[in-house]
Design an enzyme around this catalytic site. Structure first.
Site, PDB file in Angstrom:
ATOM      1  CD  GLN A 171      -2.940  -1.054   2.337  1.00  0.00           C
ATOM      2  OE1 GLN A 171      -2.707  -0.353   3.315  1.00  0.00           O
ATOM      3  NE2 GLN A 171      -3.999  -1.822   2.249  1.00  0.00           N
ATOM      4  CG  ASP A 318      -4.447  -9.435   3.196  1.00  0.00           C
ATOM      5  OD1 ASP A 318      -4.054  -8.838   4.211  1.00  0.00           O
ATOM      6  OD2 ASP A 318      -4.626  -8.864   2.103  1.00  0.00           O
ATOM      7  CE  LYS A 345      -1.916  -6.182   6.966  1.00  0.00           C
ATOM      8  NZ  LYS A 345      -1.591  -5.362   5.779  1.00  0.00           N
ATOM      9  NE  ARG A 349      -7.042  -9.126   9.538  1.00  0.00           N
ATOM     10  CZ  ARG A 349      -7.024  -8.819   8.246  1.00  0.00           C
ATOM     11  NH1 ARG A 349      -5.942  -9.084   7.515  1.00  0.00           N
ATOM     12  NH2 ARG A 349      -8.057  -8.252   7.681  1.00  0.00           N
ATOM     13  NE  ARG A 397      -8.070 -10.193   3.920  1.00  0.00           N
ATOM     14  CZ  ARG A 397      -8.614 -10.322   2.703  1.00  0.00           C
ATOM     15  NH1 ARG A 397      -9.258 -11.416   2.364  1.00  0.00           N
ATOM     16  NH2 ARG A 397      -8.511  -9.347   1.815  1.00  0.00           N
TER      17      ARG A 397
END
Ligand code: S3P
Length: 444
Positions: A171, A318, A345, A349, A397
């Site tokens: 990104q 991811d 994220k 996570r 996710r």
């Protein structure tokens, strides 16, 4: 909404064409703003995240139309002449790529564009983009507090700079390359080795010279982009949930059609193969713009623990939630390291994975930059009528990964929020159900 999940009664079988790749879909929408004619993307992913990019380019004056999965965008004939606020929703890609794109695209002395987002996005680090853009002369200001959205962008004359990124982020690399198109001289980005290269492939396909001979990735500006047309391959990050599900539910065999086989995105397939699943690419082709794609057949197998080190993380960043679920079913100690990025994220996570998997009975150590998981482990949910509630943190996710874990758990599990899957994969539960139904023979 709360969703109750139960153990898979049969193997998963059948084939599935996963929706278009999210990263490429974002780039198709955002880069159309810079093109000098109408652009088209076939197989475009329609989800909440890419809608954020679509609405952003519309707010900036583009005419965008989505018919099925075909997106057409006519770039604006003029730059904005009034101040705007753009809500990037949950999408880090929208916010970060737009910062780089707008910094040199907005007219100097013209109106300001403020970028903001939902609570999750407003909590995510933005200095990693803002600081290097400022080094190029970009006019970016924090509205509320240092390091977080909202950020206000004004047009400025940019100059090319050599950047050394502290995190291997596609990104950030993409934001800087997009700014580099508007900057005078060369913009070089080092430190993003192994991160996804969709921006570079797309730019190259449009005739931009992307130089990778100087220890990084460089573009030289200023330059414009021609109109383009592209086909978006299936998203490997969406495919990974079905592939892990097929790996851990014995007797499963799933064929994913037309997924991206870009090597910067196939780390999870390499890990699945190392862990003992049978992985076969049955057909490979190159879609327009140099993105490799093909069909992948995956069969369950005897599973063994695996290791993921820092250098491999960008190629599966991811997919780690799904791979952590895989690890619970593998014999031995799985070690995932160099993944501190997962803490920033859409949620933390690592923390949510450790918490949920432990609640299901898995043996998990949460490390500052990863997870250590001992397997195999018989996961468990709750008693009938009293499901074990798994916390998603509103993170798509995490929700999809925990739904995979529930397939091998005794008893009932539930997600505290199933709507969040629409961030990247609105039809996820239906596709999963179809593979389960096919395996149990309830549908031909
Ligand atoms: C993305 C890059 C990755 C990934 C994100 C999408 C992109 O983020 O996690 O879902 O489209 O460039 P980082 O590059 O910040 O690691």
């Amino acid at each position: 909404m709360n969703r109750t999940l139960s153990r898979a009664g049969a193997p998963l079988t059948g084939d599935v064409a996963v929706p278009g790749d999210k990263s490429i879909s974002h780039r198709a929408a955002l880069l159309a703003l810079l093109a000098d004619g109408p652009c088209r993307a076939d197989g475009w992913l329609d989800c909440a995240d890419t809608r954020s990019s679509l609405e952003a380019v519309r707010a900036l004056g583009a005419m965008a139309e989505l018919t099925g999965d075909i997106l057409t965008i006519a770039p604006p004939s003029a730059r904005p002449d009034t101040p705007l606020t753009i809500d990037c929703g949950n999408s880090g890609t929208t916010a970060r790529l737009l910062m780089g794109l707008l910094a040199g695209w907005l007219p100097a002395g013209g109106p300001a564009v403020t970028l903001t987002g939902d609570a999750s996005l407003r909590g995510r680090p933005m200095t990693r983009v803002v600081a290097p853009l400022r080094a190029m002369g970009a006019d970016l200001r924090w509205d509320d507090g240092e390091g977080r959205l909202p950020v206000t962008v004004r047009g400025a004359a940019l100059r090319g700079v050599a950047h050394d990124l502290p995190v291997a982020s596609a990104q950030v690399k993409s934001a800087l390359l997009l700014a580099g198109l508007a900057a005078s001289g060369a913009t070089l980005v080092r430190g993003a080795a192994g991160s996804r290269d969709h921006t570079e492939l797309l730019l190259r396909g449009l005739g931009v010279e992307v130089d990778e001979t100087t220890g990084g990735t460089a573009v030289t500006g200023p330059r414009s982009l021609p109109a383009f047309r592209l086909t978006v391959p299936g998203d490997p990050s969406s495919a990974a949930f079905f592939q892990v599900a097929a790996a851990i539910v014995p007797g499963s065999e799933v064929l994913v059609r037309g997924q991206s086989l870009n090597p910067t995105r196939t780390g999870a397939l390499r890990v699945l193969a190392r862990a003992g699943a049978e992985v076969a690419e049955v057909r490979a082709a190159l879609t327009a713009r140099g993105e490799p794609a093909g069909d992948v057949r995956l069969r369950s197998g005897a599973l063994r623990a695996f290791a993921i080190e820092a250098h491999e993380v960008p190629s599966l960043v991811d997919e780690i939630p799904a791979l952590a679920v895989l690890a619970t079913q593998c014999r031995g100690r799985t070690v995932i390291r160099g993944a501190a990025e997962l803490r920033v994220k859409e949620s933390d996570r690592l923390q949510l994975l450790a918490r949920n998997l432990r609640a299901m009975g898995a043996v998990v150590d949460e490390e500052p930059d990863g997870l250590v998981i001992e397997g195999p482990c018989a996961l468990r949910g709750g008693a009938p009528g009293h499901p074990l509630v798994l916390m998603t943190g509103g993170d798509h996710r995490i929700a999809m990964a925990m739904a995979v874990a529930a397939l091998v758990a005794d008893g009932e599990s539930a997600l505290d929020d199933d709507a969040c899957v629409a961030v990247s994969f609105p039809g996820y539960f239906d596709v999963m159900q179809r593979l389960l139904d096919a395996g149990s023979g309830s549908r031909p």
